[in-house]
Write a protein that holds these residues in place. Structure first.
Motif, PDB file in Angstrom:
ATOM      1  N   ALA A 146      15.185  -9.675  33.528  1.00  0.00           N
ATOM      2  CA  ALA A 146      15.116 -11.353  32.888  1.00  0.00           C
ATOM      3  C   ALA A 146      15.995 -12.160  33.456  1.00  0.00           C
ATOM      4  N   ASP A 156      11.622 -11.835  36.974  1.00  0.00           N
ATOM      5  CA  ASP A 156      10.555 -11.498  35.870  1.00  0.00           C
ATOM      6  C   ASP A 156       9.280 -11.967  36.423  1.00  0.00           C
ATOM      7  N   LEU A 160       5.942  -9.657  36.211  1.00  0.00           N
ATOM      8  CA  LEU A 160       4.584 -10.123  35.300  1.00  0.00           C
ATOM      9  C   LEU A 160       3.438 -10.057  36.453  1.00  0.00           C
ATOM     10  N   GLU A 164       0.021  -7.786  35.827  1.00  0.00           N
ATOM     11  CA  GLU A 164      -1.285  -8.418  35.790  1.00  0.00           C
ATOM     12  C   GLU A 164      -2.154  -7.756  37.110  1.00  0.00           C
ATOM     13  N   GLU A 180       7.539  -4.520  30.844  1.00  0.00           N
ATOM     14  CA  GLU A 180       7.025  -5.883  30.542  1.00  0.00           C
ATOM     15  C   GLU A 180       6.952  -5.824  28.875  1.00  0.00           C
ATOM     16  N   GLY A 181       6.812  -4.819  28.138  1.00  0.00           N
ATOM     17  CA  GLY A 181       6.791  -5.067  26.776  1.00  0.00           C
ATOM     18  C   GLY A 181       8.176  -5.547  26.275  1.00  0.00           C
ATOM     19  N   LEU A 183      10.419  -7.000  28.334  1.00  0.00           N
ATOM     20  CA  LEU A 183      10.617  -8.417  28.597  1.00  0.00           C
ATOM     21  C   LEU A 183      10.306  -9.534  27.717  1.00  0.00           C
ATOM     22  N   ARG A 184       8.989  -9.170  27.339  1.00  0.00           N
ATOM     23  CA  ARG A 184       8.402 -10.413  26.553  1.00  0.00           C
ATOM     24  C   ARG A 184       8.845 -10.256  25.085  1.00  0.00           C
TER      25      ARG A 184
END
Length: 184
Positions: A146, A156, A160, A164, A180-181, A183-184
């Motif tokens: 991050a 990041d 991401l 994807e 990813e989870g 990070l979001r």
């Protein structure tokens, strides 16, 4: 900190008399295709797991604040999905520089979605290279990603875009998606 493997890779494989070589991509080579290729096919390799255990001091971080990018870790029974590219040997002039921070070229057997197999090359940064960061808690990896940024952009963004691209390949990579989870 950097471990420039460019020259070492140029001596690892002889391409004399070879018109094309398969290359297996499992990280940014899936979504950042900045090289010419003759053919592209989804593929997988067995016995390897994708992990955010490699430091990026030259692309997604700096020497003082490295980012994290993926490498492959041997894991019996694992399957790593990615993209295979058939390339002319001269493409490795560019790729050896792009993948210079600890990555070495290794030979691997790839299995394409239709069941065909081929020998190809893959870049792996093993635990013996100077930029290897090793395992960490996935939440800690997400925190590092991050805040990291380098000449190629934010760390990041790398994560991401990779997540994807893996979804588009139909790959359910628990390690990448857990990070990813967080990070979001």
């Amino acid at each position: 900190m950097s471990f420039d493997t460019t020259e070492h890779n140029r001596h690892r494989h002889c391409f004399d008399g070879v018109s094309s070589v398969w290359l297996f991509g499992y990280g940014s080579l899936i979504y950042k295709v900045d090289f010419p290729f003759l053919e592209q096919c989804p593929a997988m390799i067995e016995g390897w797991a994708r992990r955010f255990w490699q430091g990026s001091h030259d692309h997604r971080g700096t020497p003082d604040s490295p980012g994290r990018v993926v490498t492959l870790i041997e894991q019996p029974g694992a399957c790593c999905k990615g993209m295979a590219y058939r390339v002319a040997p001269d493409v490795f002039e560019h790729l050896d520089v792009r993948e210079k921070n600890g990555y070495l070229r290794f030979t691997t057997t790839m299995t394409f979605n239709d069941g065909r197999q081929a020998e190809g090359l893959v870049y792996i940064a093993d635990a013996h290279n100077a930029a290897f960061l090793g395992p960490a808690d996935e939440a800690d990896i997400a925190r590092q990603i991050a805040v990291s940024q380098g000449p190629s952009g934010r760390n990041d963004e790398y994560l991401l875009k990779l997540a994807e691209a893996l979804r588009q390949l139909g790959d359910d990579d628990p390690h990448v998606f857990a990070i990813e989870g967080y990070l979001r």
